[in-house]
Design an enzyme around this catalytic site. Structure first.
Site, short mmCIF file in Angstrom:
data_model
loop_
_atom_site.label_atom_id
_atom_site.label_comp_id
_atom_site.label_asym_id
_atom_site.label_seq_id
_atom_site.Cartn_x
_atom_site.Cartn_y
_atom_site.Cartn_z
CB SER A 149 -6.96 43.22 61.80
OG SER A 149 -5.62 43.66 61.65
CE LYS B 61 2.71 39.53 55.32
NZ LYS B 61 1.35 39.41 54.78
CG ASP B 62 -0.68 43.99 53.82
OD1 ASP B 62 -0.52 42.89 53.26
OD2 ASP B 62 -1.21 44.12 54.95
NE ARG C 148 5.68 35.26 50.19
CZ ARG C 148 5.75 34.58 51.33
NH1 ARG C 148 6.66 33.62 51.48
NH2 ARG C 148 4.92 34.84 52.33
NE ARG C 149 2.70 33.06 53.90
CZ ARG C 149 2.14 34.01 54.64
NH1 ARG C 149 0.84 34.25 54.51
NH2 ARG C 149 2.85 34.71 55.50
NE ARG D 21 -9.32 37.69 52.20
CZ ARG D 21 -10.10 38.74 51.92
NH1 ARG D 21 -10.93 38.67 50.89
NH2 ARG D 21 -10.04 39.84 52.64
CB VAL E 157 -3.64 36.15 62.63
CG1 VAL E 157 -2.96 35.00 63.40
CG2 VAL E 157 -2.67 36.73 61.59
NE ARG F 172 -6.00 34.64 56.56
CZ ARG F 172 -5.35 34.92 55.45
NH1 ARG F 172 -4.35 34.15 55.06
NH2 ARG F 172 -5.68 35.97 54.72
CB CYS G 37 -1.44 41.93 42.11
SG CYS G 37 -1.52 43.72 42.08
#
Length: 318
Positions: free
Chosen positions: A15, A91-92, A139-140, A157, A160, A163, A264
């Site tokens: 990515s 964070k992944d 979380r968001r 999905r 960046v 999206r 998760c």
């Protein structure tokens, strides 16, 4: 063979953001070890291949935990000695790694705030009741519903740029939530709240949530370098790239997740900072996995990251 002639192989997803983070790692290697031979290996992960359904569904179908969809193939490459360092958005990564691997270092952390991207200015207050908010993060999802319960959160999905393009199209989303770090690293964020715009995509506006309002994920904004356990040569190289203050903070955040034994789908936000005296301060919000409701909260301080994490865990309200 002389070790100086053997390249250090850097594994990365393909990515745009992953490649920027690989370049950051390579620049750090070049600065620390002038003349070091290195090689980049681009690997397609399960999460990159499967963008048609929610991450939770991908994980279920592939037989891995949610975060594993972005690291599984990179860890396989470490195991079979195809790469030496796997570059991840920290964070992944799960809070507990397979014993075959270890976190070798973290690069200096970027800003950790979450950003609301909208098609009209004004941030949350500019959105109409029932506005459609795109995110794939539990979380968001929990925090935005907690802040403004009338919003309609739907899954999104893609990387960046994808999206942002989906939001700009205006067919499915009125706003999306993204990390400030990724937007900055990709050059999309051109200003600060409340009047920031998205470079290259007209008609999109960015509002950064302060950490005290919208808690980030553990490890958000940090780049993690994963290596094989027991690989002393690579461990020495990785250690030279480690940013000490970032390491202190993310170790505490990840240890808190481990103590929490968060699944998760557990929505957890953690804030950390180190003051001038070297004291680590932590705040947390832990939302219910199902059923909504207010979060459990906690706060703690200590000089040692493991002590700080334990104190934070013990401070959680019922």
């Amino acid at each position: 063979m002389n070790e100086s002639t053997v390249p250090i192989r850097i594994g990365t997803r393909g990515s745009a953001l992953a490649l920027v983070q690989a370049s950051m790692t390579e620049a750090a290697l070049d600065a620390a070890f002038p003349g070091l031979i290195r090689e980049r290996v681009v690997i397609t992960t399960t999460g990159d291949r499967r963008t048609d359904v929610a991450l939770s569904q991908v994980a279920k179908e592939e037989g891995v935990f949610d975060k594993g969809v972005f690291i599984k193939e990179l860890e396989q490459a470490l195991e079979d000695d195809s790469i030496d360092i796997a570059v991840h958005s920290l964070k992944d990564m799960p809070s507990v790694l397979d014993p075959r691997f270890q976190l070798g270092a973290v690069l200096e952390r970027a800003p950790v705030r979450d950003v609301l991207i909208t098609r009209v200015p004004g941030g949350l207050s500019g959105l109409p009741p029932g506005a459609r908010i795109g995110t794939s993060s539990p979380r968001r999802t929990s925090q935005i519903r907690w802040l403004q319960p009338d919003l309609h959160v739907i899954d999104i999905r893609g990387n960046v740029p994808t999206r942002l393009e989906k939001l700009a199209a205006g067919d499915s989303y009125d706003a999306i939530l993204l990390a400030e770090a990724g937007l900055l690293r990709l050059g999309f964020l051109t200003g600060d709240a409340p009047a920031a715009t998205i470079a290259g995509i007209p008609g999109l506006f960015a509002t950064c949530f302060e950490e005290s309002q919208f808690f980030p994920a553990a490890g958000q904004g940090a780049v993690g370098l994963e290596i094989r356990a027991g690989d002393a040569h690579t461990a020495t190289i990785a250690a030279a790239l480690n940013h000490a203050a970032t390491w202190q903070r993310v170790v505490a955040e990840r240890e808190f997740l481990r103590l929490l034994d968060a699944g998760c789908h557990t929505p957890v936000g953690v804030c950390s900072r180190i003051d001038a005296d070297g004291i680590l301060h932590l705040d947390a919000r832990v939302f219910p996995e199902t059923g909504g409701g207010p979060p459990r909260t906690g706060r703690a301080s200590a000089s040692d990251p493991f002590h700080a994490a334990r104190a934070l865990f013990d401070s959680l309200s019922d």
